[in-house]
Each structure stands twice: as C-alpha cells, then as structure tokens.
Motif scaffolding. Structure first.
Motif, PDB file in Angstrom:
ATOM      1  N   GLN A  13       0.827  -1.198   0.000  1.00 31.77           N
ATOM      2  CA  GLN A  13       0.000   0.000   0.000  1.00 31.77           C
ATOM      3  C   GLN A  13       0.864   1.251   0.000  1.00 31.77           C
ATOM      4  OE1 GLN A  13      -2.802  -0.283   3.298  1.00 31.77           O
ATOM      5  NE2 GLN A  13      -4.382  -1.012   1.880  1.00 31.77           N
ATOM      6  N   ALA A  14       0.328   2.300  -0.559  1.00 32.14           N
ATOM      7  CA  ALA A  14       1.026   3.581  -0.561  1.00 32.14           C
ATOM      8  C   ALA A  14       1.362   3.987   0.870  1.00 32.14           C
ATOM      9  CB  ALA A  14       0.165   4.645  -1.226  1.00 32.14           C
ATOM     10  N   GLY A  15       2.582   4.492   1.027  1.00 33.25           N
ATOM     11  CA  GLY A  15       3.057   4.857   2.354  1.00 33.25           C
ATOM     12  C   GLY A  15       3.791   3.743   3.064  1.00 33.25           C
ATOM     13  N   GLY A  16       3.712   2.545   2.526  1.00 32.99           N
ATOM     14  CA  GLY A  16       4.351   1.392   3.144  1.00 32.99           C
ATOM     15  C   GLY A  16       5.798   1.236   2.725  1.00 32.99           C
ATOM     16  N   SER A  17       6.377   0.095   3.103  1.00 31.44           N
ATOM     17  CA  SER A  17       7.790  -0.168   2.826  1.00 31.44           C
ATOM     18  C   SER A  17       7.965  -1.543   2.193  1.00 31.44           C
ATOM     19  CB  SER A  17       8.610  -0.109   4.125  1.00 31.44           C
ATOM     20  OG  SER A  17       8.548   1.177   4.708  1.00 31.44           O
ATOM     21  N   LEU A  18       9.059  -1.669   1.464  1.00 31.78           N
ATOM     22  CA  LEU A  18       9.397  -2.923   0.800  1.00 31.78           C
ATOM     23  C   LEU A  18      10.906  -2.951   0.635  1.00 31.78           C
ATOM     24  CD1 LEU A  18       7.533  -5.185  -0.367  1.00 31.78           C
ATOM     25  CD2 LEU A  18       7.871  -4.138  -2.612  1.00 31.78           C
ATOM     26  N   THR A  19      11.494  -4.141   0.754  1.00 31.14           N
ATOM     27  CA  THR A  19      12.927  -4.277   0.535  1.00 31.14           C
ATOM     28  C   THR A  19      13.187  -5.241  -0.613  1.00 31.14           C
ATOM     29  OG1 THR A  19      13.422  -3.893   2.879  1.00 31.14           O
ATOM     30  CG2 THR A  19      15.149  -4.894   1.538  1.00 31.14           C
TER      31      THR A  19
END
Length: 122
Positions: A13-19
């Motif tokens: 979701q927008a505003g979230g994080s991912l690596t």
C-alpha cells in the motif's frame, strides 16, 4: 562474469515499505550494482547504485529520501530499501552490474537480473 537474482517484490500500500534484494554470484571485485525500474510504456529508469569497491552510494532524485541502497559484503547482496512508497513507484525493478564505478544509464550495464515486480496500491 556476475549473475544476478532479484527478490522481494510484491504488492504494498502507498506509504508502506518494501525491501528488494539482488544476490550476486561470481567475481564481484571492482563492481557497481545498480537498480533500475521500468513501468509499462516507459523507458527503463535508473534508481540507485552502489560501487562495491568504495561503498559509495547514489540515489536518483525522484526517490531520494525514501529509498536507500546498501551492500552486504559477506552475502554479496545489494538491497534497495523502499520507504513511503507511492503508486508512481510501481514498476518492474531490475538490478544490473558493471565493472568499475556507477553510471546512470542502461547501456553501461552488461549484466542484468530477471526483474521483480513492485505494485503500489492507493
């Protein structure tokens, strides 16, 4: 010869994080590893780069302050930490490698991974 395998993509979701991670095999001496991204109908865009010889990192202006690139020396892995993601960050993300310092254009990178999809939902 370096082989690259990306992982870590998905939907967020927008505003979230991912690596995202890029695992390299082979000789990584004096190598730059970069992340590029390509959205449908768009040109492949440089995102970030790390020069493993010095540890210097570079990040493109559209993602500066939100994305961080790092190099895990022992694992021969380059990570792209994506924070505060936006729908405009949705794209196929590729890692690429070259001998020598970082460059910002596709043509300077002879080795590419298969890509990992990132989708940011609003």
């Amino acid at each position: 010869q370096v082989d690259l395998v990306e992982s870590g993509g998905g939907s967020v979701q927008a505003g979230g994080s991912l690596t995202l991670s890029c695992a390299a095999s082979g000789n990584t001496y004096d190598t730059s590893v970069a992340w590029f991204r390509q959205a449908p109908g768009m040109q492949r865009e440089w995102v970030a780069c790390v020069y493993t010889e010095t540890g210097n990192t570079y990040v493109a202006d559209p993602v500066k302050g939100r994305f961080t690139i790092s190099h895990e020396v022992a694992k021969k892995t380059v990570n792209l930490q994506m924070n505060n993601v936006r729908p405009t960050d949705s794209a196929m993300y590729y890692c690429a490698a070259r001998i020598g310092a970082c460059f910002y254009t596709v043509d300077y990178y002879p080795t590419w991974g298969q890509g990992t999809q990132v989708t940011v939902t609003s």
